[in-house]
Design an enzyme around this catalytic site. Structure first.
Site, PDB file in Angstrom:
ATOM      1  N   ASP A 267       0.879  -1.159   0.000  1.00  0.00           N
ATOM      2  CA  ASP A 267       0.000   0.000   0.000  1.00  0.00           C
ATOM      3  C   ASP A 267       0.925   1.219   0.000  1.00  0.00           C
ATOM      4  O   ASP A 267       2.097   1.134   0.367  1.00  0.00           O
ATOM      5  CB  ASP A 267      -0.964  -0.005   1.187  1.00  0.00           C
ATOM      6  CG  ASP A 267      -2.172   0.902   0.906  1.00  0.00           C
ATOM      7  OD1 ASP A 267      -2.073   1.761  -0.008  1.00  0.00           O
ATOM      8  OD2 ASP A 267      -3.203   0.769   1.581  1.00  0.00           O
TER       9      ASP A 267
HETATM   10  C1  BGC Z   1      -5.006   3.180  -0.238  1.00  0.00           C
HETATM   11  C2  BGC Z   1      -5.009   2.123  -1.323  1.00  0.00           C
HETATM   12  C3  BGC Z   1      -4.843   2.776  -2.652  1.00  0.00           C
HETATM   13  C4  BGC Z   1      -3.547   3.572  -2.656  1.00  0.00           C
HETATM   14  C5  BGC Z   1      -3.256   4.274  -3.955  1.00  0.00           C
HETATM   15  C6  BGC Z   1      -3.791   4.090  -0.338  1.00  0.00           C
HETATM   16  O1  BGC Z   1      -3.910   5.159   0.533  1.00  0.00           O
HETATM   17  O2  BGC Z   1      -5.055   2.567   1.017  1.00  0.00           O
HETATM   18  O3  BGC Z   1      -6.189   1.372  -1.276  1.00  0.00           O
HETATM   19  O4  BGC Z   1      -4.868   1.817  -3.673  1.00  0.00           O
HETATM   20  O5  BGC Z   1      -3.623   4.563  -1.644  1.00  0.00           O
HETATM   21  O6  BGC Z   1      -4.121   5.319  -4.166  1.00  0.00           O
END
Ligand code: BGC
Length: 757
Positions: A267
């Site tokens: 993540d």
């Molecule tokens: C989120 C993810 C997301 C990523 C990219 C993160 O803050 O938890 O689910 O895919 O950002 O935007």
């Protein structure tokens, strides 16, 4: 010789003498006719250490490098999971303001789960995959399959409910269909990201048993049955170690036990240590800022944990070369499956077929929670009998709010959006009047806007006055995608409806009893006014065609068939996660213990005998169904056998409808405590009025098993079980008892077998 023939001969000679030799010299990794594993091996053998490391971290907000010297392309990723997100700038979180990146917003995953229909999940995956392909994305960041543990979790709307079997069954076709487009999914957030509060560091402790029985099965199905090509590591910690470099979750369970051959993507900002991340199975580190962390700094992508620091450790021999070879092989495999797959289709964007899919998924996911007559002997309010009403008042911010905006990374830029008000106007035309009724602030993420009470009061007064003069009132309320609602990086702060909606509902129903309440949300809410509102519809977030889907169901053009993918507790304290102290939820700021253990959702309500306001699996229809007497194909199921249960279902009402036949299994006696029952099968069927169909649901011993912490394996104990067949987790129509024997098919069963102590 004829000219045509001459040309043919020249062409054959040319291809034999020139084209084929050139082709024969193609390196193996470029030859798509060669097995992927050979191509991976070949590419790897040509790469320098620096090139291999460059694959393992971001080069921009949403891309990671390929190998330019070898013509191996980079990987482009996009959120996910309800549509393809608008383009962001290379190096910051601002939108790039392109004019060609508007897409279809599909209903939120809670709605997909509420369809209880794998065919809808396949439609979803196909359309989403085509849009991602058209937008030239290699990885779409979804689906989310974290389990719905508490209704306060800000991100429940991106997940598929409280039951691992339901979530797992529905994510499989979604994944398979997306990936047919040469676009990988990234199943998120692995694992235990069950709240947004303190999501970057909350350290989750739970039993081995609940980990395997509740929180991991959907991920396992995504990997083993769906064949997911990537998995996204979560932000939180698990037993003291971040999920993005967690030895148990990534290295042991995902890669060793489940034999995952794909890529683990972090993540954004989820990696915090080079050595741990490298050794425990993280493959591509993505970041929120250029240092990879979740706060800004002057560092560059080369300073990511899996960039220069990783290269240095490899060069110094602190990490063995086979470690980078494994990661680079996985990433090359992913590139061959996606970015470098010349045989993938072209995709399409925001076309009629995709809109139609979005509308159908919405139609099937909307749940009719309640539909009672307003007065004795009168018909229920739904479906709306338009001949009865001259003036229909639509109230509510959510009737017009762009609910594709906010929420965090799942925010979407839509090409078209039909609001509930638009959808209702398209059916009822001039009969419709609208007033906002309550104020909820402008769509935004990460902030809470102060709303003056005077505005709230005057909007409510106006709505009440207009309701008095209307024949029917439809209140479209619920939550929205702002901070502390259904939104990333924060949890809800209360279980009740926000923005003074409780007061609004109370006042509206005193002036007009013909009140239909439509809740748009990804979460359950408290309903103190439940007995005063005759009709309640759970409408989720329905995406581009949401207004049409809602109008289809309210008007009766479509008969509702959605079933709840999670329980609606009457009070927050009735939910297992909230039945203990703060350590159980939300934790003490560092640690959290899942004290309710395996009793999540309906498993808690059943076992503790605390009825839910609306139970898991509940959803009404405009028609009625009669269940026949069920039967089993055997009385004793042996260890290597399956058992099938059949039941006939008849549509006894006046209109076509769909019913979800649900199969729960109950273990009558076991060595370890078990939930009263667990969902192990379901099937949605369509029936014309008077039509009858037989549904057969088959299980094997896996459906009888629990995870034994001590033996560290799944165990099915011999003895008595029951198959409970019903229309919801509490509306059980019939019970079929059966025995399970440890003998195999060709052995005589010994029914006196004792359960192990
Ligand atoms: C989120 C993810 C997301 C990523 C990219 C993160 O803050 O938890 O689910 O895919 O950002 O935007």
């Amino acid at each position: 010789m004829k000219l045509k023939l001459k040309i043919k001969i020249i062409w054959v000679c040319l291809s034999v003498l020139v084209v084929r030799p050139v082709y024969a010299q193609l390196p193996v990794y470029l030859d798509e006719d060669k097995p992927v594993e050979e191509r991976v091996k070949d590419a790897l053998s040509r790469m320098t250490l620096e090139e291999k490391v460059a694959l393992c971290h971001a080069q921009s907000k949403f891309s990671s490098a390929g190998v330019p010297r070898l013509g191996i392309p980079e990987l482009w990723m996009s959120d996910g999971p309800h549509g393809v997100r608008a383009e962001l700038n290379w190096n910051n979180w601002h939108y790039a303001e392109w004019t060609n990146d508007s897409i279809t917003a599909f209903p939120a995953l809670t709605c997909l789960a509420a369809t209880w229909n794998p065919e809808m999940a396949a439609k979803y995956g196909k359309a989403l995959g085509e849009e991602a392909r058209y937008r030239e994305k290699d990885v779409i960041l979804g689906p989310g399959v974290n389990i719905y543990r508490t209704p306060l979790n800000g991100r429940n709307f991106e997940y598929m409910g409280e039951d691992p079997y339901l979530a797992g069954t529905l994510c499989v076709p979604y994944i398979q269909e997306v990936q047919k487009n040469g676009v990988a999914v990234s199943v998120k957030h692995y694992a235990l990201n069950n709240q947004e509060l303190w999501r970057d560091y909350i350290d989750v402790y739970l039993s081995e048993r609940v980990l395997h029985e509740i929180y991991l099965p959907a991920f396992k199905m995504a990997v083993q049955q769906g064949g997911a090509w990537t998995v996204m590591g979560a932000y939180n910690k698990f037993r003291g170690q971040h999920a993005c470099h967690n030895e148990t979750l990534l290295r042991k369970i995902l890669k060793e036990d489940w034999k995952f051959d794909g890529v683990v993507v972090s993540d954004w900002g989820g990696v915090h240590d080079t050595y741990e991340a490298a050794l425990n199975g993280m493959d591509i580190e993505m970041g929120s800022y250029t240092n990879g962390l979740t706060s800004e700094s002057a560092f560059t992508y080369n300073d990511y944990y899996l960039a220069h620091p990783y290269l240095k450790m490899l060069k110094e021999g602190k990490i063995a070369e086979e470690n980078i070879n494994d990661k680079a092989s996985r990433i090359l495999r992913l590139i061959f499956r996606t970015a470098m797959n010349r045989r993938k289709p072209y995709g399409a964007i925001a076309n009629e077929e995709h809109y139609q899919s979005a509308r159908e998924i919405g139609n099937e996911g909307i749940v009719l929670l309640k539909n009672a007559p307003v007065a004795k002997k009168s018909a229920p309010l739904l479906p709306i009998d338009a001949s009865k009403y001259k003036r229909i008042l639509v109230v509510g911010d959510n009737a017009v709010r762009p609910l594709n905006q906010g929420g965090g990374s799942s925010e979407l830029k839509v090409k078209d959006m039909v609001s509930p008000l638009d959808g209702l106007r398209a059916v009822y035309g001039d009969k419709i009047r609208y007033t906002q009724g309550y104020v909820a602030g402008k769509p935004m993420y990460g902030n809470v806007e102060e709303i003056p009470q005077t505005v709230t009061d005057s909007l409510r007064a106006e709505a009440v006055a207009m309701a008095k003069e209307s024949d029917l009132v439809i209140l479209v309320g619920g939550l929205n995608k702002n901070h502390q609602q259904d939104s990333e990086a924060g949890d809800r702060i209360s279980y009740g409806l926000p923005f003074g909606q409780d007061e609004l509902i109370e006042e509206l129903q005193t002036v007009n009893r013909n009140l239909i309440l439509v809740l748009l949300s990804g979460n359950a809410v408290e309903m103190p006014w439940i007995n005063k509102v005759p009709a309640i519809v759970q409408g989720w977030y329905l995406g581009s065609m949401g207004g049409h889907s809602l109008a289809d169901v309210l008007s009766g053009a479509v008969n509702p068939s959605g079933k709840l993918p999670f329980s609606f507790p009457a009070r927050l304290a009735d939910c297992g996660a909230h039945a203990f102290d703060e350590l159980c939820y939300p934790g003490d700021g560092e640690k959290e213990e899942y004290k309710e253990d395996i009793f999540v959702g309906y498993r808690w309500h059943d076992t503790k005998k605390i009825p839910a306001l609306f139970p898991f699996g509940h959803g009404l229809s405009y028609t009625t169904f009669a269940y026949g007497k069920p039967s089993a194909d055997k009385k004793i199921m042996k260890a290597d056998e399956q058992i099938s249960f059949s039941v006939s279902v008849k549509n006894t009402g006046m209109c076509e409808g769909q019913e979800v036949v649900q199969l729960y299994i109950s273990d009558k006696k076991s060595s370890l405590p078990r939930p009263v029952k667990e969902l192990k099968g379901f099937k949605k069927i369509k029936l014309a009025p008077g039509e009858e169909k037989t549904v057969t649901l088959t299980i094997d011993k896996g459906a009888l098993s629990y995870f034994d912490d001590k033996r560290h394996e799944w165990v099915a104990e011999p003895g008595k079980f029951e198959a409970l067949i019903g229309s919801s987790s509490t509306d059980i129509k019939a019970v079929v008892p059966f025995d399970f024997s440890m003998c195999n098919k060709n052995e005589d069963s010994i029914l006196s077998e004792k359960r192990p102590k």
